[in-house]
Design a protein around this motif. Structure first.
Motif, PDB file in Angstrom:
ATOM      1  N   MET A  19      30.155  -6.737  -2.052  1.00 35.57           N
ATOM      2  CA  MET A  19      29.542  -8.066  -1.937  1.00 35.57           C
ATOM      3  C   MET A  19      28.873  -8.470  -3.244  1.00 35.57           C
ATOM      4  SD  MET A  19      30.153  -9.511   0.875  1.00 35.57           S
ATOM      5  CE  MET A  19      28.977 -10.821   0.630  1.00 35.57           C
ATOM      6  N   GLY A  20      28.249  -7.511  -3.910  1.00 40.92           N
ATOM      7  CA  GLY A  20      27.617  -7.800  -5.196  1.00 40.92           C
ATOM      8  C   GLY A  20      28.637  -8.210  -6.241  1.00 40.92           C
ATOM      9  N   ASN A  21      29.807  -7.548  -6.228  1.00 41.73           N
ATOM     10  CA  ASN A  21      30.856  -7.903  -7.193  1.00 41.73           C
ATOM     11  C   ASN A  21      31.404  -9.303  -6.943  1.00 41.73           C
ATOM     12  OD1 ASN A  21      30.707  -5.438  -8.488  1.00 41.73           O
ATOM     13  ND2 ASN A  21      32.232  -4.475  -7.169  1.00 41.73           N
ATOM     14  N   ILE A  22      31.568  -9.648  -5.666  1.00 40.55           N
ATOM     15  CA  ILE A  22      32.070 -10.985  -5.336  1.00 40.55           C
ATOM     16  C   ILE A  22      31.094 -12.050  -5.796  1.00 40.55           C
ATOM     17  CG2 ILE A  22      32.643 -12.535  -3.442  1.00 40.55           C
ATOM     18  CD1 ILE A  22      33.676 -10.101  -1.906  1.00 40.55           C
ATOM     19  N   ILE A  23      29.810 -11.838  -5.504  1.00 42.44           N
ATOM     20  CA  ILE A  23      28.791 -12.814  -5.909  1.00 42.44           C
ATOM     21  C   ILE A  23      28.714 -12.916  -7.432  1.00 42.44           C
ATOM     22  CG2 ILE A  23      26.320 -13.323  -5.880  1.00 42.44           C
ATOM     23  CD1 ILE A  23      26.235 -12.020  -3.087  1.00 42.44           C
ATOM     24  N   GLU A  24      28.759 -11.770  -8.112  1.00 40.57           N
ATOM     25  CA  GLU A  24      28.698 -11.766  -9.573  1.00 40.57           C
ATOM     26  C   GLU A  24      29.894 -12.487 -10.177  1.00 40.57           C
ATOM     27  OE1 GLU A  24      28.347  -8.577 -13.298  1.00 40.57           O
ATOM     28  OE2 GLU A  24      28.179  -7.907 -11.213  1.00 40.57           O
ATOM     29  N   THR A  25      31.087 -12.308  -9.585  1.00 38.62           N
ATOM     30  CA  THR A  25      32.284 -12.997 -10.060  1.00 38.62           C
ATOM     31  C   THR A  25      32.150 -14.501  -9.928  1.00 38.62           C
ATOM     32  OG1 THR A  25      33.684 -11.106  -9.462  1.00 38.62           O
ATOM     33  CG2 THR A  25      34.778 -13.239  -9.750  1.00 38.62           C
ATOM     34  N   ILE A  64      36.688 -19.349 -23.386  1.00 35.41           N
ATOM     35  CA  ILE A  64      35.990 -19.182 -22.099  1.00 35.41           C
ATOM     36  C   ILE A  64      36.815 -18.314 -21.151  1.00 35.41           C
ATOM     37  CG2 ILE A  64      35.233 -20.408 -20.025  1.00 35.41           C
ATOM     38  CD1 ILE A  64      33.292 -20.670 -22.349  1.00 35.41           C
ATOM     39  N   VAL A  65      38.119 -18.566 -21.094  1.00 28.92           N
ATOM     40  CA  VAL A  65      38.986 -17.771 -20.215  1.00 28.92           C
ATOM     41  C   VAL A  65      38.996 -16.308 -20.645  1.00 28.92           C
ATOM     42  CG1 VAL A  65      41.386 -17.399 -19.517  1.00 28.92           C
ATOM     43  CG2 VAL A  65      40.434 -19.708 -19.536  1.00 28.92           C
ATOM     44  N   PHE A  66      39.047 -16.072 -21.946  1.00 28.75           N
ATOM     45  CA  PHE A  66      39.058 -14.698 -22.447  1.00 28.75           C
ATOM     46  C   PHE A  66      37.751 -13.979 -22.106  1.00 28.75           C
ATOM     47  CE2 PHE A  66      38.226 -11.660 -25.937  1.00 28.75           C
ATOM     48  CZ  PHE A  66      39.303 -10.799 -25.736  1.00 28.75           C
ATOM     49  N   ILE A  67      36.623 -14.664 -22.336  1.00 29.21           N
ATOM     50  CA  ILE A  67      35.327 -14.061 -22.015  1.00 29.21           C
ATOM     51  C   ILE A  67      35.216 -13.803 -20.519  1.00 29.21           C
ATOM     52  CG2 ILE A  67      32.833 -14.480 -21.991  1.00 29.21           C
ATOM     53  CD1 ILE A  67      33.179 -16.031 -24.602  1.00 29.21           C
ATOM     54  N   GLY A  68      35.667 -14.782 -19.719  1.00 35.63           N
ATOM     55  CA  GLY A  68      35.629 -14.604 -18.268  1.00 35.63           C
ATOM     56  C   GLY A  68      36.462 -13.429 -17.805  1.00 35.63           C
ATOM     57  N   PHE A  69      37.638 -13.265 -18.402  1.00 34.38           N
ATOM     58  CA  PHE A  69      38.494 -12.133 -18.049  1.00 34.38           C
ATOM     59  C   PHE A  69      37.794 -10.809 -18.355  1.00 34.38           C
ATOM     60  CE2 PHE A  69      41.745  -9.003 -19.192  1.00 34.38           C
ATOM     61  CZ  PHE A  69      42.521  -8.992 -18.041  1.00 34.38           C
ATOM     62  N   GLY A  73      36.604  -8.550 -15.359  1.00 33.97           N
ATOM     63  CA  GLY A  73      37.318  -7.268 -15.372  1.00 33.97           C
ATOM     64  C   GLY A  73      36.364  -6.089 -15.424  1.00 33.97           C
ATOM     65  N   ARG A  74      35.295  -6.211 -16.249  1.00 33.31           N
ATOM     66  CA  ARG A  74      34.314  -5.120 -16.332  1.00 33.31           C
ATOM     67  C   ARG A  74      33.633  -4.903 -14.991  1.00 33.31           C
ATOM     68  NH1 ARG A  74      29.045  -4.905 -16.791  1.00 33.31           N
ATOM     69  NH2 ARG A  74      28.921  -7.190 -16.935  1.00 33.31           N
ATOM     70  N   THR A  75      33.347  -6.021 -14.311  1.00 27.22           N
ATOM     71  CA  THR A  75      32.680  -5.907 -13.008  1.00 27.22           C
ATOM     72  C   THR A  75      33.529  -5.150 -11.999  1.00 27.22           C
ATOM     73  OG1 THR A  75      31.503  -7.985 -13.390  1.00 27.22           O
ATOM     74  CG2 THR A  75      31.692  -7.228 -11.107  1.00 27.22           C
ATOM     75  N   TRP A  76      34.788  -5.491 -11.921  1.00 28.13           N
ATOM     76  CA  TRP A  76      35.653  -4.884 -10.916  1.00 28.13           C
ATOM     77  C   TRP A  76      36.177  -3.512 -11.345  1.00 28.13           C
ATOM     78  CZ3 TRP A  76      35.747  -6.379  -6.089  1.00 28.13           C
ATOM     79  CH2 TRP A  76      35.305  -7.678  -5.785  1.00 28.13           C
ATOM     80  N   ILE A  77      36.200  -3.267 -12.652  1.00 31.99           N
ATOM     81  CA  ILE A  77      36.574  -1.921 -13.110  1.00 31.99           C
ATOM     82  C   ILE A  77      35.535  -0.909 -12.646  1.00 31.99           C
ATOM     83  CG2 ILE A  77      36.734  -0.463 -15.169  1.00 31.99           C
ATOM     84  CD1 ILE A  77      38.138  -2.814 -16.543  1.00 31.99           C
TER      85      ILE A  77
END
Length: 322
Positions: A19-25, A64-69, A73-77
């Motif tokens: 849930m934390g990862n979803i909210i952070e995303t 922006i897209v690159f930074i977002g990726f 990605g770091r969050t879900w990794i």
């Protein structure tokens, strides 16, 4: 309603980490959208040029897209627990299911890194040629020229080309670094024309129209030599003389801007037509059939003697009498 409540209970029963990862995303996406919006608004207020706005908008979006990726990605990794596992699953899935989009993105990376062309350049790739009006992750778009329209003018059609073609097909750039191309105009005169006079007239007309191009071309050549081994001995217009079946051919070779080639051709041709109309010893040659009588039109030393003509006539008459 009951199904929705069950779905909500199931969603809330997920582990706190998920849930934390979803909210952070969601937060990352919203923040990046706001940042892009603010930057683009600032650029639109400061810059009035359309091409400048376009480039800023594209570059900001890519960044922006690159930074977002990276952030997402770091969050879900971390949630998955292993970078190697994540990259392995990702690469395997992309290689199998997304072969064409992946190669298109590789082509986009090549366009951004090597820059064989930019928005606004006139290019030819494969059989398609036109002005580049947009570059995206999976395709770029050109405003077509040529085809059924002559002299490289616009047809009005937009052609969307997959990015992976830049890795496979040759690319011809009309305007990068050196914004001129060589153009040739052929003018054919009759053999009886005073060709030296005709050539001097054509040279004067050509130089009058194209003298301003030479200085610009010299400056651009110096700039282009920093990137490419380009060397031209002579950039001024030249008129070449040749003999063809129909007459004496004068070929005007000159530098031209790709987008103004047809206009230059028109101006030169109109002046040539006006000049030839005022000259009695200059005439254009064209496809025709004529009978050339050497005894009347030939040079004096090459004409047959009168005795030979009379003897030939007597033989013809005696042959007819027999």
């Amino acid at each position: 309603m009951d199904d929705f409540q069950q779905y909500l209970e199931q969603l809330l029963s997920q582990t706190p980490l998920q849930m934390g990862n979803i909210i952070e995303t969601i937060i990352i996406i919203l923040v990046l959208i706001v940042i892009r919006f603010v930057i683009v608004r600032i650029v639109y207020r400061q810059a009035e040029d359309t091409s400048t706005r376009y480039r800023w908008r594209k570059n900001v979006t890519y960044t922006i897209v690159f930074i977002g990726f990276l952030l997402i990605g770091r969050t879900w990794i971390e949630a998955i627990g292993s970078l190697a596992t994540f990259l392995g699953l990702l690469s395997a899935g992309l290689a199998i299911a997304l072969r064409d989009p992946v190669t298109d993105m590789a082509g986009w990376a090549f366009l951004m890194w090597r820059k064989p062309f930019n928005v606004g350049d006139r290019i030819q790739i494969g059989e398609n040629k036109g002005d580049v009006v947009d570059i995206r992750f999976f395709k770029f778009t050109i405003l077509e020229i040529g085809n059924w329209v002559h002299a490289d003018q616009s047809t009005g059609r937009l052609i969307h080309i997959p990015n992976h073609l830049v890795l496979r097909d040759p690319i011809a750039n009309y305007t990068s670094d050196f914004e001129f191309i060589w153009n040739e105009i052929e003018v054919i005169f009759t053999f009886e024309t005073n060709w030296r006079k005709a050539k001097s007239i054509i040279e004067k007309i050509t130089n009058d129209h194209l003298k301003d191009y030479v200085n610009d071309a010299e400056q651009q050549i110096r700039r282009a030599t920093k990137s490419y081994l380009i060397h031209y001995r002579n950039l001024t217009p030249i008129v070449y003389t040749d003999v063809v079946d129909d007459g004496i051919k004068m070929t005007i070779r000159h530098l031209s801007n790709p987008r103004s080639r047809r206009g230059i051709n028109q101006m030169i041709w109109e002046d040539v037509l006006d000049a030839v109309a005022n000259e009695n010893d200059i005439d254009f040659a064209y496809k025709t059939v004529r009978i050339y009588q050497n005894q009347i039109e030939g040079k004096e030393k090459l004409k047959p003697a009168k005795d030979d003509l009379e003897h030939s006539s007597e033989q013809s008459i005696s042959g007819s009498a027999e």
